[in-house]
Design an enzyme around this catalytic site. Sequence first.
Site, PDB file in Angstrom:
ATOM      1  CB  THR A 189      27.565  66.884  78.114  1.00 14.67           C
ATOM      2  OG1 THR A 189      27.818  66.444  79.404  1.00 14.67           O
ATOM      3  CG2 THR A 189      26.418  66.288  77.149  1.00 14.67           C
ATOM      4  CE  LYS A 234      32.383  57.927  79.869  1.00 12.26           C
ATOM      5  NZ  LYS A 234      31.983  58.753  78.990  1.00 12.26           N
ATOM      6  CE  LYS A 293      36.637  62.701  78.297  1.00 14.17           C
ATOM      7  NZ  LYS A 293      35.338  63.358  77.627  1.00 14.17           N
ATOM      8  NE  ARG A 294      30.316  56.733  82.620  1.00 15.00           N
ATOM      9  CZ  ARG A 294      30.488  56.157  81.934  1.00 15.00           C
ATOM     10  NH1 ARG A 294      30.855  54.977  81.949  1.00 15.00           N
ATOM     11  NH2 ARG A 294      30.168  56.040  80.610  1.00 15.00           N
ATOM     12  CE  LYS A 353      29.223  69.236  81.411  1.00 16.27           C
ATOM     13  NZ  LYS A 353      28.781  68.434  81.790  1.00 16.27           N
ATOM     14  CG  HIS A 380      21.678  58.449  77.364  1.00 12.93           C
ATOM     15  ND1 HIS A 380      22.018  59.464  77.364  1.00 12.93           N
ATOM     16  CD2 HIS A 380      20.728  58.168  78.409  1.00 12.93           C
ATOM     17  CE1 HIS A 380      21.279  60.451  77.472  1.00 12.93           C
ATOM     18  NE2 HIS A 380      20.105  59.672  77.965  1.00 12.93           N
TER      19      HIS A 380
END
Length: 590
Positions: free
Chosen positions: A417, A315, A309-310, A421, A121
Amino acid sequence: MECFKLDSFDKGDYQKAVEQENLARNIVEVLYPNDNHYAGKELRLKQQYFFISASVQAAVAKYMRKHDDIRKFHEKVTFQLNDTHPTVAIAELMRILMDDYYLTWEEAWEVTTKTCAYTNHTIMAEALEKWPIELFSRLLPRIYQIVEEINRRFLEQVARRYPGNHQKIAKMAIIYDGQVKMAHLAIVAGYSVNGVARLHTEILKNQELKDFYEMMPEKFNNKTNGITQRRFLLHGNPLLASWVSNHVGNDWITDLSKISGLKIYADDEKAQREFMNIKYQNKVRLAKYILEHNGIQVDPRSIFDVQVKRLHEYKRQLLNILHIMHLYNVLKDHPETDFYPRTFIFGAKAAAGYVNAKLTIKLINAVADVVNNDPAIGGRIKVVFIEDYKVSNAEWIFAAADVSEQISTASKEASGTGNMKFMLNGAITLGTMDGANVEIVEEVGAENAVIFGLSSDEVIQYENYGGYNPMEIFNNDPDIRRVLMQLINGTFAPYDTELFRPLYNSLLNTQSTSRADMYFILKDFKPYAEAQKRIEAFYRDEKAWARSAILNVAGSGKFSSDRTIQEYVDDIWHLDRVVLPKAKDKVKLF
């Protein structure tokens, strides 16, 4: 096991009396303890082994209730190792097969290697688990013994395949440099190794796991992640779900590819108006939630620009908030600027010991406190950090979003993901060509997303060969320099000018042990700012925006988890389809 020791209690040693109970409670009460200290690492490994051993033992016991030959275990069971955390299951299954069922090593290894498959992942080094030998061997002596033997036998294979190539052994060993490398164990013992987006799998094959791919290419495959439309559209966005069903029927609920029928409505002005009205109502719903939970009044007619998101440096929530600081500076300097109102919405959780992630959350909230309360900018920028981000409030956020921030450093995001969405709910992707963004752009068309920044190849080139100097950008770009100085001059933390110094240092401090600006925030800052200008110009053309948003919904068919799971079924697990009787043919069970 007797948890309470009465004899210790009677002697007045009250701590000793409940010691075992407390130790047991520690293992099960808080999953993923902070592991930036030795005790946390030890507890994590205990937790992993406790839960994995229980699961493997339960699976074996269930199998043996209906079958009599443990050598055929793999015919009925697959352990899909979801990242490196459950990898100790490989050695635990070997232990059970040899110690409890008396299989030889060769017999146990054949069963294990036909039972275990590995999904990778992430390429992030800190997430590819490595355990100190001292800790691993002390806590799990029999398991370590088995891993040691797996490693010995595997390195014999490597030596035969690449005679005299000691570099290969150093790169591929399961036990090396005082560490047990769980990803290597998963690859060696797994019969399948997959990434979770096409770009991610290619990076695994050509970069991170290149040596393993060259030795065993038949194991590697891709399974692009997916999401469930039944949760994130049907349940989370009932207004849009009804609109979709009214236009293309209900089949999309169980076959998301059917949603592509919406494409013919993308240029229909009535459909565009209906779509934008649904988006507005969802924005009103989220605005009420924000007012109730954050006490911030936001305008549903503003652009809802969302990054949920995390919280992780790759990110690049930091890039987002630095750009907001820049926009604030522009409006302060030039109040007359023609600027379309923006509501920037964040939602995230950070790992307990991740200092820079926690500081980024603090910065977002500090900027919000200043920007949201400055009358000089007339409410044209609002910043909101959604507390306790989770699936239930995420549904409302996805439904209300206009812009989907997918701005990770190219090559670092395995898939994502959230990007799917947002797309399913008609938000436009503002992102880098990273993870599943690449496939989203393929499905919807480049003109229906706003892409910017370094490519994954460019990032990898810089990482391997150098050539990037963030200080050069700092010295030559006054906008960037001003924003970075605001991290340390008290603009957003007048009570503690050193509060955000670690973030400043992470971008510029070339004296530290890690590379400055590891995630190329300054390099991508100006391309990101230009992309944001394109978003604003795009949004001002309501028909063009509505058309693009509808096409995003229509293009989301590939990204259903139904498709992903079917690919696992067909390519990895090789399961037969079970056909259930139709409702009228159902047998009465009770």
